[in-house]
Scaffold this motif. Structure first.
Motif, PDB file in Angstrom:
ATOM      1  N   SER A 166      22.374   1.066  19.074  1.00  0.00           N
ATOM      2  CA  SER A 166      22.542   2.072  18.029  1.00  0.00           C
ATOM      3  C   SER A 166      21.275   2.142  17.188  1.00  0.00           C
ATOM      4  N   LEU A 167      21.175   3.201  16.393  1.00  0.00           N
ATOM      5  CA  LEU A 167      20.049   3.349  15.485  1.00  0.00           C
ATOM      6  C   LEU A 167      20.330   2.608  14.184  1.00  0.00           C
ATOM      7  N   VAL A 168      19.282   2.044  13.588  1.00  0.00           N
ATOM      8  CA  VAL A 168      19.440   1.382  12.298  1.00  0.00           C
ATOM      9  C   VAL A 168      18.289   1.795  11.383  1.00  0.00           C
ATOM     10  N   TRP A 169      18.677   2.192  10.180  1.00  0.00           N
ATOM     11  CA  TRP A 169      17.723   2.638   9.167  1.00  0.00           C
ATOM     12  C   TRP A 169      17.921   1.772   7.930  1.00  0.00           C
ATOM     13  N   GLY A 170      16.836   1.173   7.432  1.00  0.00           N
ATOM     14  CA  GLY A 170      16.923   0.320   6.262  1.00  0.00           C
ATOM     15  C   GLY A 170      16.451   1.033   5.003  1.00  0.00           C
ATOM     16  N   ILE A 171      17.212   0.885   3.917  1.00  0.00           N
ATOM     17  CA  ILE A 171      16.791   1.332   2.592  1.00  0.00           C
ATOM     18  C   ILE A 171      16.722   0.081   1.736  1.00  0.00           C
ATOM     19  N   ASN A 177      10.304  -9.085   7.913  1.00  0.00           N
ATOM     20  CA  ASN A 177      11.305  -9.419   8.937  1.00  0.00           C
ATOM     21  C   ASN A 177      12.135  -8.194   9.310  1.00  0.00           C
ATOM     22  N   LEU A 178      12.530  -7.440   8.298  1.00  0.00           N
ATOM     23  CA  LEU A 178      13.371  -6.264   8.536  1.00  0.00           C
ATOM     24  C   LEU A 178      12.588  -5.167   9.243  1.00  0.00           C
ATOM     25  N   GLU A 179      11.334  -4.999   8.856  1.00  0.00           N
ATOM     26  CA  GLU A 179      10.518  -3.927   9.424  1.00  0.00           C
ATOM     27  C   GLU A 179      10.284  -4.106  10.919  1.00  0.00           C
ATOM     28  N   LYS A 180      10.301  -5.348  11.387  1.00  0.00           N
ATOM     29  CA  LYS A 180      10.103  -5.619  12.813  1.00  0.00           C
ATOM     30  C   LYS A 180      11.280  -5.128  13.658  1.00  0.00           C
ATOM     31  N   ILE A 181      12.433  -4.949  13.017  1.00  0.00           N
ATOM     32  CA  ILE A 181      13.665  -4.683  13.767  1.00  0.00           C
ATOM     33  C   ILE A 181      14.138  -3.247  13.646  1.00  0.00           C
ATOM     34  N   VAL A 182      14.161  -2.699  12.425  1.00  0.00           N
ATOM     35  CA  VAL A 182      14.784  -1.397  12.191  1.00  0.00           C
ATOM     36  C   VAL A 182      13.995  -0.270  12.846  1.00  0.00           C
ATOM     37  N   ASP A 183      14.682   0.831  13.121  1.00  0.00           N
ATOM     38  CA  ASP A 183      13.997   2.014  13.646  1.00  0.00           C
ATOM     39  C   ASP A 183      13.154   2.674  12.570  1.00  0.00           C
ATOM     40  N   ALA A 184      13.612   2.615  11.344  1.00  0.00           N
ATOM     41  CA  ALA A 184      12.867   3.210  10.234  1.00  0.00           C
ATOM     42  C   ALA A 184      13.241   2.493   8.950  1.00  0.00           C
ATOM     43  N   LEU A 185      12.304   2.504   7.987  1.00  0.00           N
ATOM     44  CA  LEU A 185      12.498   1.768   6.750  1.00  0.00           C
ATOM     45  C   LEU A 185      12.059   2.622   5.569  1.00  0.00           C
ATOM     46  N   MET A 186      12.903   2.664   4.541  1.00  0.00           N
ATOM     47  CA  MET A 186      12.556   3.335   3.291  1.00  0.00           C
ATOM     48  C   MET A 186      12.458   2.266   2.217  1.00  0.00           C
ATOM     49  N   VAL A 187      11.314   2.180   1.542  1.00  0.00           N
ATOM     50  CA  VAL A 187      11.051   1.113   0.583  1.00  0.00           C
ATOM     51  C   VAL A 187      10.978   1.699  -0.825  1.00  0.00           C
ATOM     52  N   ILE A 188      11.799   1.159  -1.729  1.00  0.00           N
ATOM     53  CA  ILE A 188      11.833   1.629  -3.112  1.00  0.00           C
ATOM     54  C   ILE A 188      11.533   0.448  -4.030  1.00  0.00           C
ATOM     55  N   PRO A 189      10.323   0.343  -4.583  1.00  0.00           N
ATOM     56  CA  PRO A 189      10.032  -0.718  -5.551  1.00  0.00           C
ATOM     57  C   PRO A 189      10.717  -0.424  -6.882  1.00  0.00           C
ATOM     58  N   ASN A 190      11.426  -1.395  -7.426  1.00  0.00           N
ATOM     59  CA  ASN A 190      12.068  -1.211  -8.721  1.00  0.00           C
ATOM     60  C   ASN A 190      11.050  -0.873  -9.816  1.00  0.00           C
ATOM     61  N   ASP A 191       9.830  -1.362  -9.668  1.00  0.00           N
ATOM     62  CA  ASP A 191       8.812  -1.071 -10.681  1.00  0.00           C
ATOM     63  C   ASP A 191       8.546   0.421 -10.820  1.00  0.00           C
ATOM     64  N   ASN A 192       8.802   1.176  -9.759  1.00  0.00           N
ATOM     65  CA  ASN A 192       8.602   2.620  -9.853  1.00  0.00           C
ATOM     66  C   ASN A 192       9.615   3.281 -10.781  1.00  0.00           C
ATOM     67  N   LEU A 193      10.708   2.559 -11.089  1.00  0.00           N
ATOM     68  CA  LEU A 193      11.631   3.043 -12.115  1.00  0.00           C
ATOM     69  C   LEU A 193      10.884   3.263 -13.423  1.00  0.00           C
ATOM     70  N   LEU A 194      10.020   2.311 -13.755  1.00  0.00           N
ATOM     71  CA  LEU A 194       9.302   2.379 -15.020  1.00  0.00           C
ATOM     72  C   LEU A 194       8.298   3.514 -15.028  1.00  0.00           C
ATOM     73  N   LYS A 195       7.691   3.782 -13.871  1.00  0.00           N
ATOM     74  CA  LYS A 195       6.645   4.800 -13.798  1.00  0.00           C
ATOM     75  C   LYS A 195       7.215   6.197 -13.630  1.00  0.00           C
ATOM     76  N   LYS A 196       8.229   6.335 -12.755  1.00  0.00           N
ATOM     77  CA  LYS A 196       8.755   7.656 -12.427  1.00  0.00           C
ATOM     78  C   LYS A 196       9.806   8.131 -13.422  1.00  0.00           C
ATOM     79  N   ILE A 197      10.599   7.181 -13.956  1.00  0.00           N
ATOM     80  CA  ILE A 197      11.667   7.563 -14.854  1.00  0.00           C
ATOM     81  C   ILE A 197      11.252   7.424 -16.311  1.00  0.00           C
ATOM     82  N   GLY A 198      10.442   6.398 -16.615  1.00  0.00           N
ATOM     83  CA  GLY A 198       9.974   6.209 -17.977  1.00  0.00           C
ATOM     84  C   GLY A 198      10.746   5.119 -18.701  1.00  0.00           C
ATOM     85  N   GLU A 199      10.153   4.632 -19.780  1.00  0.00           N
ATOM     86  CA  GLU A 199      10.720   3.511 -20.507  1.00  0.00           C
ATOM     87  C   GLU A 199      11.664   3.945 -21.619  1.00  0.00           C
ATOM     88  N   ASN A 200      11.802   5.234 -21.856  1.00  0.00           N
ATOM     89  CA  ASN A 200      12.664   5.700 -22.938  1.00  0.00           C
ATOM     90  C   ASN A 200      14.136   5.663 -22.565  1.00  0.00           C
TER      91      ASN A 200
END
Length: 355
Positions: A135-140, A162-185
């Motif tokens: 089956s296909l596997v996609w990681g978020i 480890n995960l990237e070696k196995i999954v068909d595709a991977l989407m990576v979301i750094p929590n730090d981007n919360l601070l940059k994209k959403i803002g600290e307010n």
């Protein structure tokens, strides 16, 4: 492995949908994965949500109907203690039962936070089992905040590799981007609610590929082909209304992303999925496709799907699924930022949250 049950269930959307034979499992693994999947409102009949954790209390709080407690004999229901090796041991012990959870599935979407025990240790084993079942596997994956410490960041990076070696595709979301994209307010709760909404739109966008009624239908072979072309996936969603609906939809799609800062440098394939009402015109379709292409630094194979949603009037909904690769320099730079991040000050609104 103990299976818990809940009486809550998703409500089916009022949209007119076609039947789909594609079976999708949304798997929340570990504390972060369970919380995210529990908060999502996924209402498509082909998507089944399942949460898996070693922490019994966390599972009991989840609103997801199907709950799997892992490693009762090893962790006694108290969790993996932040140790990925314990998570791995649990998953290996539970392999046969995990296979039962994963059977009869065409696409498994793993949502997990990396850096602690269960998500980091269990996710690669689950992904490998999916692959063994053809089956296909996609990681978020969600990466930790910079202030969570070097140990957790190191574990997250190891788990990511480890995960990237196995999954068909991977989407990576750094929590730090919360601070940059959403803002600290915003409060921390408001920030995570925005992430949940974003992920909900991403997953519903994938599900709608197979359910929408339209003139240019997408099928599972299209998505399967795209997932196998690159090792990273980025998904964008946007809406537009009125005379400049294509411009609005494309602008909104590209304006809010929680991925690593560097966009995919090499695009291998793109699915452009457009939904509109009965009044959707050929010129709107053409304009939307051209605007998407203009916003990409590189282009791969392009597949276009067009669907009709009778609930939409004078409005366009755009879903983009982009498969590609990062350059090694981009990945190294992301890792350097993570390792250097302990020198940075914790934002005021997060310090208040801790207090």
């Amino acid at each position: 492995m103990i299976e818990l049950d809940s009486t809550s269930s998703n409500q089916i959307s009022g949209h007119i949908l076609k039947e789909s034979s594609v079976r999708i499992k949304l798997l929340g693994i570990g504390g972060a994965g369970c919380r995210i999947v529990s908060r999502l409102n996924i209402s498509l009949p082909s998507i089944e949500s399942v949460v898996l954790n070693t922490d019994k209390n966390s599972l009991e709080k989840s609103k997801v109907r199907k709950k799997i407690q892992l490693g009762e004999s090893i962790t006694r229901g108290w969790g993996a203690g932040g140790d990925p090796e314990i998570g791995k041991q649990v998953a290996l012990q539970e392999k046969d039962r995990l296979k039962e959870v994963l059977k009869d599935t065409d696409l498994s979407i793993i949502i997990t936070g990396l850096g602690k025990g269960t998500g980091t240790g269990v996710s690669p084993i689950v992904a490998q089992l999916v692959k063994e079942m053809d089956s296909l596997v996609w990681g978020i994956t969600i990466l930790p905040f910079f202030f969570e410490g070097k140990k957790r960041i190191n574990q997250a990076q190891k788990g990511l590799k480890n995960l990237e070696k196995i999954v068909d595709a991977l989407m990576v979301i750094p929590n730090d981007n919360l601070l940059k994209k959403i803002g600290e307010n915003l409060s921390l709760k408001e920030g995570f609610e925005k992430v949940d909404k974003f992920l909900e739109e991403v997953i519903l966008g994938i599900g709608n590929f197979f359910h929408q009624l339209g003139f240019l239908d997408l099928d599972f072979a299209d998505v399967k082909s795209l997932l196998k072309k690159g090792n990273r996936i980025q998904v964008f969603t946007g809406r537009g209304k009125g005379k400049d609906a294509p411009q609005q939809a494309v602008k909104k799609a590209f304006s809010f992303s929680l991925y690593a800062e560097n966009f995919l440098k090499k695009t291998e394939a793109i699915i452009i999925n457009i939904r509109g009402g009965k009044d959707l015109s050929l010129s709107e379709i053409k304009d939307t496709v051209h605007l998407v292409k203009d916003n990409l630094s590189s282009r791969g194979d392009i597949i276009v799907g067009v669907g009709i949603d009778e609930n939409l009037t004078d409005e366009i909904v755009l879903n983009l699924l982009i498969s590609g690769k990062e350059e090694e320099s981009d990945r190294e730079e992301l890792e350097l930022k993570l390792f250097r991040s302990n020198d940075l000050e914790i934002p005021t609104f997060l310090r208040k949250g801790e207090n």
